[in-house]
Write an enzyme that holds these catalytic residues in place. Structure first.
Site, PDB file in Angstrom:
ATOM      1  N   PRO A   1      13.117  28.786 -43.339  1.00 18.72           N
ATOM      2  CA  PRO A   1      12.071  27.882 -42.656  1.00 18.72           C
ATOM      3  C   PRO A   1      12.743  26.481 -42.716  1.00 18.72           C
ATOM      4  CG  PRO A   1      10.805  29.509 -43.781  1.00 18.72           C
ATOM      5  CD  PRO A   1      12.293  29.536 -44.369  1.00 18.72           C
ATOM      6  N   GLU A   2      12.585  25.666 -41.955  1.00 19.87           N
ATOM      7  CA  GLU A   2      12.981  24.290 -42.055  1.00 19.87           C
ATOM      8  C   GLU A   2      11.650  23.677 -42.112  1.00 19.87           C
ATOM      9  OE1 GLU A   2      16.530  23.271 -39.842  1.00 19.87           O
ATOM     10  OE2 GLU A   2      17.385  25.277 -39.581  1.00 19.87           O
TER      11      GLU A   2
ATOM     12  N   ASN B   1      20.056  24.811 -41.526  1.00 22.60           N
ATOM     13  CA  ASN B   1      20.975  25.173 -40.949  1.00 22.60           C
ATOM     14  C   ASN B   1      21.122  24.959 -39.367  1.00 22.60           C
ATOM     15  OD1 ASN B   1      23.571  25.941 -41.857  1.00 22.60           O
ATOM     16  ND2 ASN B   1      23.511  28.072 -41.152  1.00 22.60           N
TER      17      ASN B   1
ATOM     18  N   LYS C   1      10.644  21.089 -47.891  1.00 24.81           N
ATOM     19  CA  LYS C   1      10.581  22.596 -47.725  1.00 24.81           C
ATOM     20  C   LYS C   1       9.523  22.974 -48.616  1.00 24.81           C
ATOM     21  CE  LYS C   1      14.815  23.468 -45.876  1.00 24.81           C
ATOM     22  NZ  LYS C   1      16.249  23.892 -46.083  1.00 24.81           N
TER      23      LYS C   1
ATOM     24  N   ARG D   1      27.827  27.974 -46.088  1.00 20.19           N
ATOM     25  CA  ARG D   1      26.883  28.138 -44.741  1.00 20.19           C
ATOM     26  C   ARG D   1      27.758  28.062 -43.651  1.00 20.19           C
ATOM     27  NH1 ARG D   1      21.422  27.132 -46.089  1.00 20.19           N
ATOM     28  NH2 ARG D   1      20.993  28.234 -44.126  1.00 20.19           N
TER      29      ARG D   1
END
Ligand SMILES: [Zn+2]
Length: 268
Positions: free
Chosen positions: A2-3, A165, A52, A258
């Site tokens: 989750p962002e 991301n 976060k 990533r």
């Protein structure tokens, strides 16, 4: 993962159900028994999001810290909740609803020193109004001498917090910035543009509960609400597909473990 928009939205929506009322707190899974017993039959006065991280402040001075990590998930039930699953770390029950939390990286009662330490390691959060004043300065100072690619720097929570991301790839696309550019070689004004775009995009995401970074006209729609599921991003997970603006094939690369996506024409 989750962002930040998901975390801020969770804080806002959970506040309506769980702030200001006595809660029953337990740990069906058992791994949070000790913490739950400290919080049971007390009230939360505030649910605060930082990047976060979530901080639940209680009327008797305790703070519950939650970080969802990769697998954490909240489930909120207005009424008639199903029984908790075996993995339910935390259950909070008010007369306005039941919250189940499973799979978090962190769910602990912490002291004020630890909260200070967590927050002081975080860069400015585009969804926190009070950090805006010196945010750009903070990010510029941090990036000014760094050779780390800007695509990687945006995931560093001490530079700017809450971006993950999806947003890092989409924000750089929208600004026409190549993710491989060394942070110190950004052009004048780029950090301000990155900050402003982060504020805009994360706010939209917080309000809608999902990430939609495309403009309707770029996906052949008239309204934002008409944008279909497969049309919500410009570059994220679109390797080999045509850029929505110029038709060039979207590229993908590994960047510090990533994946990152970009359009080689729009982001030279
Ligand atoms: Zn393009």
């Amino acid at each position: 993962m989750p962002e930040g928009h998901t975390i801020h939205r969770a804080a806002r929506l959970q506040s309506k159900r769980f702030v200001g009322t006595e809660l029953r707190v337990s740990s069906p899974q058992g791994r949070f028994d000790e913490g739950a017993s400290l919080l049971d039959v007390h009230a939360v006065t505030e649910i605060d999001a930082w990047g976060k991280h979530l901080f639940y402040r209680w009327d008797h001075g305790h703070t519950l810290h939650v970080h969802l990590g990769l697998f954490g998930k909240f489930r909120i039930h207005a009424d008639d909740p199903p029984p908790p699953t075996d993995g339910t770390r935390l259950r909070m029950v008010s007369e306005r609803g039941t919250l189940y939390l499973s799979g978090p990286t962190d769910c602990r009662v912490i002291d004020p020193e630890e909260e200070d330490r967590i927050v002081s390691d975080l860069g400015p959060d585009p969804l926190r109004k009070k950090t805006h004043v010196s945010a750009v300065e903070h990010i510029e100072t941090y990036l000014g001498r760094r050779t780390v690619p800007i695509g990687a720097a945006l995931l560093d929570q001490s530079v700017i917090c809450g971006i993950g991301n999806v947003y890092r790839a989409e924000i750089l696309f929208r600004l026409g910035i190549n993710p491989h550019i060394e942070s110190r070689r950004l052009e004048a004004g780029d950090v301000q543009r990155i900050w402003d775009e982060s504020v805009t995009q994360l706010r939209l995401g917080e309000r809608n509960g999902r990430i939609v970074t495309t403009e309707p006209e770029d996906v052949g729609r008239r309204r934002r609400s008409d944008i279909a599921r497969g049309e919500r991003t410009y570059v994220y997970k679109r390797r080999g597909e045509p850029c929505r603006r110029c038709g060039t094939e979207i590229e993908r690369a590994d960047m510090k473990g990533r994946k990152i996506w970009w359009c080689p024409s729009c982001q030279p």
